[in-house]
Scaffold this motif. Structure first.
Motif, short mmCIF file in Angstrom:
data_model
loop_
_atom_site.label_atom_id
_atom_site.label_comp_id
_atom_site.label_asym_id
_atom_site.label_seq_id
_atom_site.Cartn_x
_atom_site.Cartn_y
_atom_site.Cartn_z
N GLU A 236 0.85 -1.16 -0.15
CA GLU A 236 0.11 -0.12 0.04
C GLU A 236 0.73 1.19 0.05
O GLU A 236 1.95 1.29 0.67
N PRO B 136 -0.95 8.45 -0.26
CA PRO B 136 -1.47 9.32 -1.43
C PRO B 136 -0.27 10.23 -1.79
O PRO B 136 0.59 10.71 -1.00
N HIS C 97 -4.73 4.26 -2.71
CA HIS C 97 -4.37 5.62 -3.42
C HIS C 97 -3.74 5.26 -4.70
O HIS C 97 -3.21 6.26 -5.39
N ALA D 120 -5.10 7.41 -7.59
CA ALA D 120 -4.68 8.88 -7.48
C ALA D 120 -3.31 9.30 -8.06
O ALA D 120 -2.73 10.06 -8.58
N TRP D 121 -2.39 8.04 -7.58
CA TRP D 121 -0.95 8.02 -8.07
C TRP D 121 -1.06 7.98 -9.64
O TRP D 121 -0.23 8.55 -10.14
#
Length: 133
Positions: free
Chosen positions: A3, A6, A51, A54-55
């Motif tokens: 993981e 963000p 995230h 978003a990445w």
């Protein structure tokens, strides 16, 4: 799962202003390409966590900005920027074949949005990622 946090730090530009004054929006193109890429690579969502999307959008928006600037003759070296991103992602264990696929998707979406010259750079970039400099 590895993981990731963000995105932080400097955010990619939302637009690029061309030499002729035209404003080119980037976020929608990057978001569409990201969504398409992750639909074809759901393993990335499972591997990197909540995230990931978003990445993906963050990185593709940066790459698109470099390609648009470079295609417009502005002082951005697309190849140098892409090579830097490849080194960063490779050092973090990100599969470079997936980056190349994302660049191809970004090129397709950019071309469909009237950014043919940037799309050419993105396709060449995808090939460079696949074969090396």
């Amino acid at each position: 799962m590895r993981e990731v946090a963000p995105p932080s730090g400097q955010q990619p530009p939302a637009t690029v202003v061309l030499v002729d004054g035209t404003v080119v929006p980037l976020a929608g193109v990057a978001a569409t390409a990201s969504d398409r890429h992750l639909a074809r690579h759901p393993e990335e969502l499972a591997r990197y966590g909540p995230h990931t999307r978003a990445w993906c959008r963050h990185d593709l928006q940066w790459v698109l900005s470099w390609a648009v600037h470079d295609a417009d003759g502005q002082p951005v070296d697309f190849v140098a920027q892409l090579d830097w991103l490849v080194r960063v992602l490779d050092s973090r264990g990100y599969p470079l074949a997936s980056l190349a696929d994302a660049l191809d998707e970004l090129a397709a979406v950019a071309a469909g949005n009237g950014l043919a010259a940037a799309a050419d750079r993105l396709r060449a970039g995808a090939e460079r990622v696949r074969t090396g400099p």
